[in-house]
Scaffold this motif. Structure first.
Motif, PDB file in Angstrom:
ATOM      1  N   GLN A 105       8.262   5.036   2.733  1.00 21.77           N
ATOM      2  CA  GLN A 105       9.451   5.228   3.563  1.00 21.77           C
ATOM      3  C   GLN A 105       9.084   5.546   5.017  1.00 21.77           C
ATOM      4  O   GLN A 105       9.802   5.152   5.943  1.00 21.77           O
ATOM      5  CB  GLN A 105      10.266   6.370   2.970  1.00 21.77           C
ATOM      6  N   THR A 106       8.013   6.248   5.220  1.00 22.82           N
ATOM      7  CA  THR A 106       7.624   6.680   6.575  1.00 22.82           C
ATOM      8  C   THR A 106       6.162   6.341   6.810  1.00 22.82           C
ATOM      9  O   THR A 106       5.291   7.206   6.821  1.00 22.82           O
ATOM     10  CB  THR A 106       7.842   8.205   6.731  1.00 22.82           C
ATOM     11  N   PHE A 164      -4.446   9.887   4.087  1.00 21.06           N
ATOM     12  CA  PHE A 164      -3.527   9.699   2.963  1.00 21.06           C
ATOM     13  C   PHE A 164      -4.203   8.935   1.831  1.00 21.06           C
ATOM     14  O   PHE A 164      -3.945   7.757   1.591  1.00 21.06           O
ATOM     15  CB  PHE A 164      -2.237   9.026   3.450  1.00 21.06           C
ATOM     16  N   ASN A 179       4.265   5.694   9.237  1.00 18.77           N
ATOM     17  CA  ASN A 179       3.465   6.183  10.352  1.00 18.77           C
ATOM     18  C   ASN A 179       3.040   7.635  10.220  1.00 18.77           C
ATOM     19  O   ASN A 179       2.313   8.147  11.076  1.00 18.77           O
ATOM     20  CB  ASN A 179       4.213   5.964  11.663  1.00 18.77           C
ATOM     21  N   LEU A 180       3.476   8.279   9.152  1.00 22.48           N
ATOM     22  CA  LEU A 180       2.968   9.624   8.877  1.00 22.48           C
ATOM     23  C   LEU A 180       1.445   9.640   8.927  1.00 22.48           C
ATOM     24  O   LEU A 180       0.827  10.600   9.349  1.00 22.48           O
ATOM     25  CB  LEU A 180       3.387  10.077   7.472  1.00 22.48           C
ATOM     26  N   LYS A 181       0.865   8.537   8.472  1.00 22.55           N
ATOM     27  CA  LYS A 181      -0.594   8.512   8.386  1.00 22.55           C
ATOM     28  C   LYS A 181      -1.281   8.404   9.754  1.00 22.55           C
ATOM     29  O   LYS A 181      -2.506   8.475   9.821  1.00 22.55           O
ATOM     30  CB  LYS A 181      -1.065   7.395   7.450  1.00 22.55           C
ATOM     31  N   ASP A 182      -0.483   8.278  10.799  1.00 25.05           N
ATOM     32  CA  ASP A 182      -1.078   8.254  12.146  1.00 25.05           C
ATOM     33  C   ASP A 182      -1.211   9.648  12.742  1.00 25.05           C
ATOM     34  O   ASP A 182      -1.722   9.801  13.854  1.00 25.05           O
ATOM     35  CB  ASP A 182      -0.231   7.380  13.077  1.00 25.05           C
ATOM     36  N   ILE A 183      -0.738  10.641  12.024  1.00 22.24           N
ATOM     37  CA  ILE A 183      -0.865  12.011  12.544  1.00 22.24           C
ATOM     38  C   ILE A 183      -2.336  12.407  12.554  1.00 22.24           C
ATOM     39  O   ILE A 183      -3.028  12.279  11.545  1.00 22.24           O
ATOM     40  CB  ILE A 183      -0.028  12.991  11.690  1.00 22.24           C
ATOM     41  N   PRO A 184      -2.822  12.853  13.695  1.00 27.40           N
ATOM     42  CA  PRO A 184      -4.245  13.199  13.810  1.00 27.40           C
ATOM     43  C   PRO A 184      -4.689  14.230  12.778  1.00 27.40           C
ATOM     44  O   PRO A 184      -3.980  15.201  12.525  1.00 27.40           O
ATOM     45  CB  PRO A 184      -4.347  13.779  15.229  1.00 27.40           C
ATOM     46  N   ARG A 219       4.978   8.778   0.039  1.00 30.17           N
ATOM     47  CA  ARG A 219       5.954   8.913   1.119  1.00 30.17           C
ATOM     48  C   ARG A 219       5.766   7.868   2.214  1.00 30.17           C
ATOM     49  O   ARG A 219       6.661   7.631   3.023  1.00 30.17           O
ATOM     50  CB  ARG A 219       5.852  10.306   1.746  1.00 30.17           C
ATOM     51  N   LEU A 220       4.604   7.286   2.248  1.00 27.77           N
ATOM     52  CA  LEU A 220       4.352   6.287   3.288  1.00 27.77           C
ATOM     53  C   LEU A 220       5.230   5.060   3.100  1.00 27.77           C
ATOM     54  O   LEU A 220       5.475   4.314   4.055  1.00 27.77           O
ATOM     55  CB  LEU A 220       2.875   5.886   3.298  1.00 27.77           C
TER      56      LEU A 220
END
Lengths: 183, 183, 183, 183, 183, 183, 183, 183
Positions: free
Chosen positions: C130-131, C142, C133-138, C127-128
C-alpha cells in the motif's frame, strides 16, 4: 611459482572455517529465496592461490568484550566496548548502560587503531611526536583505550574501550578484555 | 621470485599466514616511527578461540582481474574489474582504459554481491522476483557482471566487471577471470 | 498544555538510571584528563521538564543477541545479530563466524526497522503493497529478520538477524532472541 | 552481578513514558497503512532487563532553545541553537535569522560535546592541552558555545550555540538556555 | 539580457534583511577572535547583481512547527516536525516525545520534497505513476506528510511531519503547521 | 520582541524575487508530470513572518568566477573557482583546464569559509592562533584563497580559488573575481 | 598485446595538454610554499605507457552551460545546469536564480548518467524496462534532462539540467547547451 | 583570449584515445540493454573546444603497482599499493597479503596527494611547517609513501604505498613502482 605450491601443502594441514562449513556455504544466501535451482557451482581455486587470515571467534570476542565491560562496571565506569578484526571489520560491540554518545564510534576506532599497528593505542599516541599526521589516517583514533590481540605474535584483533574519564582507565579495561582470552 | 619461497618456508610450520610474519608483524606500524622500544607484547590467544577465513592471494586476485580485463579488451569492451574478498574488502581494482565513470563502483558492488551470496549476480537478479528488497542491502548491486570464487565450495571472493553494453557481457568477462584461477 | 502536566505527574514517580549513577555521571569525561577542577556544575532541571525512555540493559541485549546467534548456529546458519534501541542506537552486535559481509549492516537496519514500527519486519514488508515508499526512509531495510522488543506494549528495542538463506529463517532466529528475554 | 539487581530494584519503581502511551505505541507505524491486522504482539520484557534514560521533553528543549536565541538577539547576534540528548540525538534546532552557514552543524556538535562530557565546551577545550586528540572523536567540536543540562547531577542534554563573534558569547547564550530550565 | 534588467528594477526597490543588519554583519565571525583589526572591508556589489530569496523567520517557523506538533499531540500521535527553507536548509526541528527513530530524517526529507515542488507530498506521490524515478533525487522522500509554505504563490518553505501511523495523518499535522502562519 | 517588529517593517517594503516569478513558481515541479490538476494552493504567509536573504545572481556569480579564472590563466596558473552563497550553497563552479584534483573541493570550502565569517581566508587563518579549533568546523578550509562578497557591508557570497602554488596567489585571483563585481 | 601497441602508435602522434604546460606543471603546487628547492624531479614515463582522455575545455563547458541556462530562462524556467566530464568530474555548475534545492545534485547526476552511457537520459530511462536495476548504480539519475557531448562519436562530457516542470523540458535545455558547442 | 587560441592550435594536432575507439564508444552502455535503436547521435564538438589529459594506461599502472608490491615483499613488508590519476580517480589497487586494514585508504590518499602537487609526499610533509592547514584538504594524507609520475614534466599519476613500519620505507617502494615505468 614452485614456492606457492609449498604453501599449499602447509594449508592442507590447516582446518579452516571455510572447509568446515563447505556444504553450508554453498547454500548460503542471506534472506534470499531458496536456491535449490542454483545449478552453476562457483569455480574452485587451488589452495596455492589462497592465503588465510585468523580471527577471534565470535564466542571469544564476546567473552573478551564482556570481560572489558565487567572491569569497567566494577569501577563504576560507563563505557562502550568494541572488538575489530585484522580486516578492519567490527566483530562485537557492547554499548554499556549509560555510556556517553561519543563512546560508540570511539571504541570502534580505538580497536581499529590497535589492530592496525599491533600496539596499545597509548603507545601509538607517542609515535605522533615524530609522525603527527599518522592520526589523519581514516578510521583511526589516537587515544588510550585500544589494545591489540595477537596470535603467535601477529595481530588478529583489537579491543577498544571508550567512555571512562581517562584513556588510561579505558585501556585498563581493554586489557582486561585481552586478558580474558587464553584462559 | 626467490623471496616468496622464503616466506613459504616459514609457512611450512605455520598454522596461519599470520604465524608466518610474527616477527615482522610485531614490528608492523605503517608509516610510524621505528618501534624498537615496543616493550609490551600483545597477549596471545589460544587456537580454540580463533577461526580463519580464506582469501585469494593478491597474486591470484591480480591474475584473475587481468584475465577478466583481457577478455573484455579482446572484444573491444572498456571495463573496470574489481576483486572483493569474503570480508567485503576490495583486494584488487583495475580501471580499464576508457571505461566509463560509473564502472568503478559498479564493479566493486557486483563483486561484493557475488561473494555475499556465492552466486553469479545474473542468478541473484532472479531472486528479486520473490524478494525484491534484497537489492536495498547496502553495498550490493543486482546487475549481471559479478561472479563468485569458491574454495571447497565456500565463497572466498567475488569478481565484478562493469562497463560493457550488457550485464551478460560483463559477467562473461568476470567468469573469464574466475576461469584463470585454478590453472 | 493540560496533557503535558498529566505526563509530568506520571514522570514524577519515575526513578531513572541517571539518578542511580548521579555521583558517577558528574565525573564522567570519557578519555579526558581528570576534571577535579570542573567548578561550574551543570544546571539541574525539574522533573516536570523531563521524559524518560526505556532501553534493554546491555546485559539483557547481549543475552538476547546470543540466543539469536545460538538458534542460528543450531541450524548451521551463519548470521550477524544486532540489537538497536528505540532511539535508533545500536546496543549490541555479534558478527557470527563466517557470516557474509552484507549481513552486518543488514542486521542493524532490520533491527532499526522493527523498533521503528514495533512490528516484525516480515509484517512490515506487507505494508509496502500500500505504501511502497516507506522503504525509502533512511536507515530502514524491509526484509524479514527483524523483531521488536516491547515493554508494556511499547517498543523499546529491535533485534535484527541477517545472513541465513531466507528472511523467514533470519526472523525465526531474531524471535528466539526476543524469547530469551522475560525468562 | 550484585550490582545489576540493585539497579533492577530501583527500576522496578520506575514508570516510564512508554507506559503512558502504551496503547498508542502498540499502534505506532509512522506513515504506514493502518495495522489493525497486526496479530502477533511483540514480546514483553521484564523490568529487570531494562534501564531508562532521561531526556528533556520537547517542550522544555524548545523553551531552552528559544531562551538561548532570545539572549543572542538581544545582543544583535545571529546564531543557530541546537539541543542534543544524552543518546546523541538532536531534539531541537533553531536556525536564527541571518546566522552563518557554518553555524548549524557547529551548534549541533557543541551540544553533542557538552552532553558527552557533562561540561561546558569552554572547559573541555582546556583538556586538549593534556589530551589533544580528544578533538578527533567523531561528532565533537571543541569550541566554546556548548553547555550541559543535568538532572540530579547526571547529563541529560547539551545546548549548543554557534554564530556569534566569539565562543564566549556563544556560550553565554547557551547558558541562558540552560538557565531557562528549572524555572 | 533584457529580462535581467527587468528583474533588476524590481530588486532595486527591495530592502533586504542584509541591509538591516549591515553593521552587525560586518562584525560577524562566529566563535572567532575579536576582529577589530579586520582592515580590508569586503567589496560591495551593485544591487543589479543580486537577487533575494524569501524565508520564514525563525519565529514564524517555530510557531508553525509547534502548531504541527500540538496537532499531533492532540491526537496522541508521537511525531517529529521539521521546517526546511527554499534553499534546502533546515530551519527548525522538533523531535516530539516518544517519536520513533525513523521520524527525524523522514520529517526533514518530506519538508525538503514539499518545498522543492511546491506541493504537498501526498500529491507528489501521485506523480510517481508517470515519473517513478523522481523519488531517486537525493534528499527527497515521497510519502505523505510534507506541506509547502508559499509567499505570493512562490514556495518559501516546507513543513514535514513523520511518525504517525499514516502519511495522511502526518500531513494533516503538517497542514496544521501551515495554517498557523498568516494568523 | 521589539526588534522583530522593526525588522518586519523593513521587510514590508521588500519586493522579493519570489514575487516576480510568482506565477511561474506556482507551476514549478522539476521533472515531474504536468501539474494542472494541482488544485490545493499552498497557504500564503504574511510578510511579517518572512525575512529575505540576498544572493549574487547567477549572472553576476558567473562573471566573478570567470574573472577569477582569467586572472589565474594570465599568470599561467591552473585553478578551480567556486562561488558559494550566504546559505552555504554553491552557485557556480569552474574547474580550470589542468587544475589538480584537490582544487575542486578546496575552492568550495574556501568560498564557504570566507562567506561564513565575512573575511578573506588569509585573514581567518590568523585567528587560528587564538582559536585553533575553528578549523574543525565542518565545511571550512583555512587556507588563503577565499574572498567575501558583501552587499551594504553584509556577506552575501564567497569566492574561492584553489590550485595555484600559494594561497596568496589563489586569493589574488579570488579578489580579482570580487573586483569584477560592482563594475 | 598486439592491440596495445596499435593504440600506442596512435598515441605517439598525440600532443597533449600536459605537453603544452609542461614547464608550468612542474611548478604546480596548489597553495603550498614555493617549491624552488624541489630537487628530485618526478620520473618520466614513455608515451607507450600512457593514454589520453578528451575533455571539454572550461571555456567550452561554460559556454554550453550558459546556453542551457539561457534557453531555460527564455521559457521562464528556473533550473540548475551541470557539466560533467568522462572521468565523472564536475567541470561547471550554474545554479540558476530561483532554482529549487533539489536541482543542483539532480543536474550533476543527469550529466553523469548521460556521459556514462553516451545517450540522453530520456533514452536511458527506457532501458530500465529491461534492466531496472541500472538505476541503482551510484551517481546516476534516470530522469530526462541529461545530454551527452561527443567528440568523434565518443562521449567526452554530459550536460545535465534540472528544475523545470518536466524532464522533457529539462532535456530540451540541455540539448540547447550541446548545440552551442561546435558553432 | 589570445592564449586559448594558441592552445587550440596545439590541440588540433592531437589524436586522442577517443578517436581510436570511436565506433566502440558509440555503442558503449555498461550493462544496459542493446542499443541498436539509439537513433539520435550525440552532437560532436570541435577540437578547439577540447583539451586532453594524459593517464597511465591500465597496463602501465598495473606494472608499476606490481613493482611497488614486489619491492615491499622483498623486504618482508606487507603493504597496499594504489595508483591514482591526475583527475583523482583510482586506476589500480593491490591489497598485499597481510596488509593492515588502515593501509588501503592510506595508499589511495598518498597517491592522490602526490599527483595533486607533483611531489613525493615526504617532500610535501615539509611544506606543512609553513602552511599547516594544507593537510585539511579533503582526500589528502601527508605521510611519506606517495610518489608522483610525470609525463614531460607534468604530473599524470601518483603511486601510494602504505603499511610498512615507516613512511620512508613506504616511499621507497612507491619509487620502485615509478622506476618500473619508462623501462
Amino acid at each position: 611459482m614452485q614456492k606457492m605450491s609449498v604453501r599449499t601443502r602447509v594449508l592442507t594441514g590447516a582446518v579452516t572455517l571455510a572447509a568446515v562449513g563447505a556444504g553450508t556455504f554453498g547454500a548460503l544466501s542471506a534472506s534470499a529465496a531458496p536456491q535449490s535451482d542454483q545449478a552453476r557451482p562457483a569455480a574452485d581455486v587451488r589452495k596455492s592461490e589462497t592465503v588465510t587470515s585468523t580471527h577471534l571467534s565470535v564466542a571469544a570476542a564476546t567473552k573478551a568484550a564482556q570481560a572489558a565491560l565487567a572491569a569497567a562496571e566494577k569501577e563504576n565506569q560507563r563505557v562502550t566496548v568494541a572488538v575489530v578484526d585484522r580486516n578492519g571489520n567490527t566483530l562485537v560491540t557492547l554499548r554499556g548502560d549509560g555510556a556517553g554518545p561519543q563512546s560508540y564510534e570511539s571504541a570502534e576506532r580505538k580497536a581499529f587503531t590497535a589492530v592496525s599497528w599491533n600496539a596499545p593505542t597509548s603507545e601509538l599516541v607517542k609515535r605522533l611526536a615524530q609522525t603527527p599526521n599518522l592520526k589523519d589516517i581514516p578510521g583511526t583514533l589516537f587515544l588510550g583505550g585500544g589494545a591489540p590481540v595477537a596470535s603467535q605474535g601477529a595481530p588478529i584483533a583489537g579491543i577498544g574501550v571508550a567512555g571512562a574519564p581517562s584513556g588510561d582507565l579505558d585501556e585498563k579495561f581493554a586489557q582486561a578484555g585481552v586478558a580474558a582470552l587464553g584462559k
